[in-house]
Design an enzyme around this catalytic site. Sequence first.
Site: not given
Ligand code: BGC
Length: 482
Positions: A149, A164, A202
């Site tokens: 995620s 990143r 996610d």
């Molecule tokens: C991430 C996402 C993720 C979200 C919730 C963010 O910091 O970049 O990819 O879906 O957090 O977990």
Amino acid sequence: MSSGSFVEVPKDLLKEIKRLEELFTVDTAKLKQITDHFVNELEKGLSKEGGTIPMNPTWVMSFPTGYETGTYLALDMGGTNLRVCQITLTEQKSEFDIIQSKYRMPEELKTGVAEDLWEYIAECLLQFIQTHHGDVAKLDKIPLGFTFSYPATQNYIDEGILQRWTKGFDIDGVEGRNVVPMFEKALQERGVPIKLTALINDTTGTLIASAYTDTKMKIGCIFGTGCNAAYMEDCGSIPKLAHLNLPPDTPMAINCEWGAFDNEHKVLPRTPYDESIDTDSPRPGQQAFEKMIAGLYLGEIFRLIMVDLHDNHNVNIFAGQDIGKLRRPYTLDSSFLSAIEDDPFENLSETRELFQNQLGIDPNPSELELIRRAAELIGTRAARLSACGVAAISKKKGYKECHVGADGSVFNKYPHFKKRGAAALREILDWPAKADPNDDDPIEILAAEDGSGVGAALIAALTLERVKKGNMHGILHPENFH
Ligand code: BGC
């Protein structure tokens, strides 16, 4: 004020409360302005030139029917825990069995070296498989959906080039690289019998898992440690994929990565506290929207306000007390704010105890009023800004009525988050007042099904199924799909 009264609050403290209210209140007009800008930014992210919001195509190319079957592993590398699940999608429509283990994600791994991270994950998977299947040497490879995620470029569903780190992660040597081979190397070294069939976000998992049981689901959101959403786009509306000549009406789930919204600071009403969080974070300039909303930051915003009112303003709250503990960055998480907002007593005695026990500070009654109001302002702003993202996707897609599946600690546990978000959505979208308070809203944000478990399994199943039917788009390693 929802509790207590201001009668005893001294004037200078009242002035500070007023100042905070001005800084943190986002009125309807501002919400609408943010939403309109958001719609443009979503479009820009899909364009050839790209934009600040990554709008990552995920190669999830259909909704589930509810009739998917099979047994899959799912690995969830979230911000806080590592979870391994085995999910069996049963013959019964929309039903599943799940067994799972949670492992703590050691704090030092989040800022350590990449090898240690992958080794730790591989060990957890090995343990899980040994417990539930016995001798790994005798096993065929089990298909796995990996919920990773973080923003990742996916030219293929079985690839994820980390754009990143977010959520406070800062591990060298991973950004700009495909994480799948690193992960697979660690598995191979331990003989873990797994074939990765999908790397997922996610939010995409949440969208698909929720759509498994509810066909009105159009958007998947996470409001947790981080914050983000995914929805289903048509390939014809994704100019940056035009070179692939995919049929224009083919669906493609987009992981928006909306945490990056307004990194240019054009519309978000940032306060000096938000600026300070950004400057001191491992990735300054990134995730502007997320840093005002997500669970990782809510407690920190609050802490910065408290320290500021102790140090820099005439009010000098907690005068004469040792605020050493409060000075430690990230010492308060969002559950601390939840507890303040949940304090049922008019004299805020639970809040006082919380401050005494966790921070060694004894606030006086007027300081308690200020504390409660600061928590309300931060929590309310987060919920209202979140609604702008949901409204923007709905507007972009022309959704007048739908369900939005949401998950994450803030959504599930933060007091009034749902109610405040729903109220803001109503303001932004100009819905008329409800005839009956029990009526549903046209767009409802509902608790989602388990996205990083069941969602990951479903995506693994959907991908195996489409490969079987000959749809090889976005598949890097077809050999893993037999
Ligand atoms: C991430 C996402 C993720 C979200 C919730 C963010 O910091 O970049 O990819 O879906 O957090 O977990």
